[in-house]
Motif scaffolding. Structure first.
Motif, PDB file in Angstrom:
ATOM      1  N   MET A   6      56.382  57.201  40.886  1.00 16.04           N
ATOM      2  CA  MET A   6      57.113  57.394  42.133  1.00 16.04           C
ATOM      3  C   MET A   6      58.129  58.527  42.031  1.00 16.04           C
ATOM      4  N   ASN A   7      58.749  58.652  40.866  1.00 14.31           N
ATOM      5  CA  ASN A   7      59.673  59.755  40.612  1.00 14.31           C
ATOM      6  C   ASN A   7      59.840  59.892  39.104  1.00 14.31           C
ATOM      7  N   ALA A   8      60.819  60.665  38.675  1.00 10.09           N
ATOM      8  CA  ALA A   8      60.975  60.957  37.247  1.00 10.09           C
ATOM      9  C   ALA A   8      61.362  59.731  36.429  1.00 10.09           C
ATOM     10  N   THR A   9      61.856  58.685  37.089  1.00 11.17           N
ATOM     11  CA  THR A   9      62.322  57.517  36.338  1.00 11.17           C
ATOM     12  C   THR A   9      61.621  56.215  36.705  1.00 11.17           C
ATOM     13  N   THR A  10      60.763  56.243  37.711  1.00 12.53           N
ATOM     14  CA  THR A  10      60.178  54.999  38.226  1.00 12.53           C
ATOM     15  C   THR A  10      58.663  55.071  38.329  1.00 12.53           C
ATOM     16  N   VAL A  11      58.008  54.008  37.877  1.00 14.27           N
ATOM     17  CA  VAL A  11      56.558  53.880  37.966  1.00 14.27           C
ATOM     18  C   VAL A  11      56.225  52.542  38.622  1.00 14.27           C
ATOM     19  N   GLU A  12      55.251  52.565  39.522  1.00 15.84           N
ATOM     20  CA  GLU A  12      54.768  51.341  40.162  1.00 15.84           C
ATOM     21  C   GLU A  12      53.375  51.013  39.631  1.00 15.84           C
ATOM     22  N   CYS A  13      53.180  49.784  39.191  1.00 15.53           N
ATOM     23  CA  CYS A  13      51.886  49.340  38.665  1.00 15.53           C
ATOM     24  C   CYS A  13      51.354  48.204  39.536  1.00 15.53           C
ATOM     25  N   SER A  14      50.096  48.292  39.963  1.00 13.75           N
ATOM     26  CA  SER A  14      49.465  47.244  40.763  1.00 13.75           C
ATOM     27  C   SER A  14      48.255  46.715  40.005  1.00 13.75           C
ATOM     28  N   ILE A  15      48.219  45.390  39.790  1.00 17.64           N
ATOM     29  CA  ILE A  15      47.122  44.777  39.043  1.00 17.64           C
ATOM     30  C   ILE A  15      46.527  43.656  39.884  1.00 17.64           C
ATOM     31  N   ALA A  16      45.247  43.744  40.193  1.00 17.20           N
ATOM     32  CA  ALA A  16      44.562  42.723  40.979  1.00 17.20           C
ATOM     33  C   ALA A  16      44.398  41.451  40.155  1.00 17.20           C
ATOM     34  N   ALA A  17      44.364  40.311  40.838  1.00 23.78           N
ATOM     35  CA  ALA A  17      44.197  39.033  40.152  1.00 23.78           C
ATOM     36  C   ALA A  17      42.879  39.005  39.380  1.00 23.78           C
ATOM     37  N   SER A  18      41.829  39.616  39.955  1.00 26.25           N
ATOM     38  CA  SER A  18      40.525  39.636  39.280  1.00 26.25           C
ATOM     39  C   SER A  18      40.590  40.398  37.958  1.00 26.25           C
ATOM     40  N   GLU A  19      41.377  41.482  37.923  1.00 27.34           N
ATOM     41  CA  GLU A  19      41.536  42.243  36.684  1.00 27.34           C
ATOM     42  C   GLU A  19      42.224  41.400  35.613  1.00 27.34           C
ATOM     43  N   LEU A  20      43.208  40.639  36.037  1.00 28.79           N
ATOM     44  CA  LEU A  20      43.917  39.794  35.076  1.00 28.79           C
ATOM     45  C   LEU A  20      43.001  38.701  34.528  1.00 28.79           C
ATOM     46  N   HIS A  21      42.207  38.106  35.421  1.00 31.95           N
ATOM     47  CA  HIS A  21      41.288  37.053  34.975  1.00 31.95           C
ATOM     48  C   HIS A  21      40.269  37.596  33.976  1.00 31.95           C
ATOM     49  N   GLU A  22      39.876  38.845  34.150  1.00 28.73           N
ATOM     50  CA  GLU A  22      38.891  39.456  33.238  1.00 28.73           C
ATOM     51  C   GLU A  22      39.416  39.557  31.814  1.00 28.73           C
ATOM     52  N   ILE A  23      40.743  39.672  31.663  1.00 27.61           N
ATOM     53  CA  ILE A  23      41.310  39.772  30.314  1.00 27.61           C
ATOM     54  C   ILE A  23      41.976  38.464  29.890  1.00 27.61           C
ATOM     55  N   GLY A  24      41.626  37.390  30.613  1.00 32.34           N
ATOM     56  CA  GLY A  24      42.085  36.066  30.217  1.00 32.34           C
ATOM     57  C   GLY A  24      43.500  35.718  30.621  1.00 32.34           C
ATOM     58  N   LEU A  25      44.021  36.378  31.637  1.00 26.97           N
ATOM     59  CA  LEU A  25      45.385  36.109  32.095  1.00 26.97           C
ATOM     60  C   LEU A  25      45.392  35.649  33.548  1.00 26.97           C
ATOM     61  N   THR A  26      46.472  35.092  33.984  1.00 22.05           N
ATOM     62  CA  THR A  26      46.661  34.720  35.381  1.00 22.05           C
ATOM     63  C   THR A  26      47.898  35.428  35.916  1.00 22.05           C
ATOM     64  N   PRO A  27      47.964  35.616  37.233  1.00 19.65           N
ATOM     65  CA  PRO A  27      49.166  36.233  37.801  1.00 19.65           C
ATOM     66  C   PRO A  27      50.432  35.459  37.448  1.00 19.65           C
ATOM     67  N   GLU A  28      50.338  34.126  37.446  1.00 16.60           N
ATOM     68  CA  GLU A  28      51.495  33.300  37.122  1.00 16.60           C
ATOM     69  C   GLU A  28      51.981  33.558  35.692  1.00 16.60           C
ATOM     70  N   ALA A  29      51.031  33.736  34.761  1.00 16.94           N
ATOM     71  CA  ALA A  29      51.400  33.997  33.365  1.00 16.94           C
ATOM     72  C   ALA A  29      52.140  35.325  33.231  1.00 16.94           C
ATOM     73  N   VAL A  30      51.688  36.328  33.991  1.00 17.39           N
ATOM     74  CA  VAL A  30      52.336  37.644  33.941  1.00 17.39           C
ATOM     75  C   VAL A  30      53.747  37.557  34.523  1.00 17.39           C
ATOM     76  N   ILE A  31      53.884  36.881  35.660  1.00 16.90           N
ATOM     77  CA  ILE A  31      55.193  36.746  36.294  1.00 16.90           C
ATOM     78  C   ILE A  31      56.165  35.995  35.394  1.00 16.90           C
ATOM     79  N   GLU A  32      55.673  34.937  34.735  1.00 18.09           N
ATOM     80  CA  GLU A  32      56.543  34.103  33.908  1.00 18.09           C
ATOM     81  C   GLU A  32      56.751  34.664  32.512  1.00 18.09           C
TER      82      GLU A  32
END
Length: 257
Positions: A6-32
């Motif tokens: 977004m700028n020199a100091t900030t990056v935004e990352c978007s990860i779909a729930a399906s992508e997380l499930h593919e690597i054995g993770l859940t959105p809740e696990a990432v948030i927590e």
């Protein structure tokens, strides 16, 4: 995973729930921040660090994690130098000192001594000033300056309609903001001016998390402050000069270059 710088100091990352499930993770696990997400965040830190040219010896990387309505996860990563840390802490210290000066016992006693409508007006003025001071900690720069590492509360409105107040230093900032949000489901908008600053009241009719996110992101990008259903909005409506009485978003978007 989509990574946007977004700028020199900030990056935004978007990860779909399906992508997380593919690597054995859940959105809740990432948030927590569960134990099994350690390798995921290690890789994310590496990629984000490369994007921001991050120096772990002299800078700090802060992250804010948000779960969206569709189960995807959005992560904002911000690097902070010693100068950024100083600015953020100075802002918080200044806000704390202002609140202490506002809430003196003499001021409280003055409010208690009033009667009728004057008591309510005086109390509302104090609450408005304190709330405004607190919210300014999370203004344009500070939205990312002091984001704590760990899960953040989801924004889940109780109704579809929400009243936003957006603060601008200059009119051209309001124009650029209007240009960005004009396609959102905005049902009313008014522009005010008070003590050299511009304030826009915007009524957004939507409970869609994606639309709410776009409104909040535009506020962070183009304004000094964005609040939702806040008491200071009433103060501005009562005391500020009304510059554009209706459809302010439409009129200002037309002026934007």
């Amino acid at each position: 995973m989509i990574i946007v710088k977004m700028n020199a100091t900030t990056v935004e990352c978007s990860i779909a729930a399906s992508e997380l499930h593919e690597i054995g993770l859940t959105p809740e696990a990432v948030i927590e921040g569960a134990e099994n997400t350690t390798s995921f965040f290690a890789q994310l830190n590496k990629e984000v660090g490369q994007q921001l040219d991050y120096n772990p010896e002299t800078e700090v990387m802060m992250m804010s994690k948000n779960m969206m309505m569709d189960g995807s996860v959005r992560i904002f990563a911000v690097k902070m130098s010693n100068e950024d840390i100083q600015k953020a802490t100075d802002r918080i210290r200044g806000a704390a000192e202002t609140i202490l000066k506002t809430l003196t016992q003499e001021r409280v006693d003055e409010i208690k001594s009033k009667t009728g409508r004057e008591k309510g007006v005086a109390l509302n003025e104090v609450i408005t000033n304190v709330t405004e001071t607190i919210n300014k900690i999370y203004g344009r720069d500070a939205e990312f300056e002091m984001m704590p590492e760990g899960p953040q509360a989801k924004y889940q409105p109780l109704s579809e309609y929400a009243r936003y107040m957006v603060e601008f230093n200059e009119l051209n900032e309001a124009e650029r903001f209007s240009k960005v949000v004009q396609r959102l489901p905005i049902v009313d908008s008014i522009l005010y001016k008070h003590k050299g600053r511009y304030y826009m009241h915007v009524g957004l009719m939507s409970s869609d998390e994606g639309i709410i996110y776009e409104m909040r992101r535009a506020g962070v990008e183009y304004s000094q402050l964005l609040t939702v259903n806040s008491p200071e909005a009433m103060f501005i409506a009562e005391h500020a000069e009304k510059v554009i009485a209706e459809d302010a978003i439409v009129h200002l978007a037309d002026l934007a270059r």
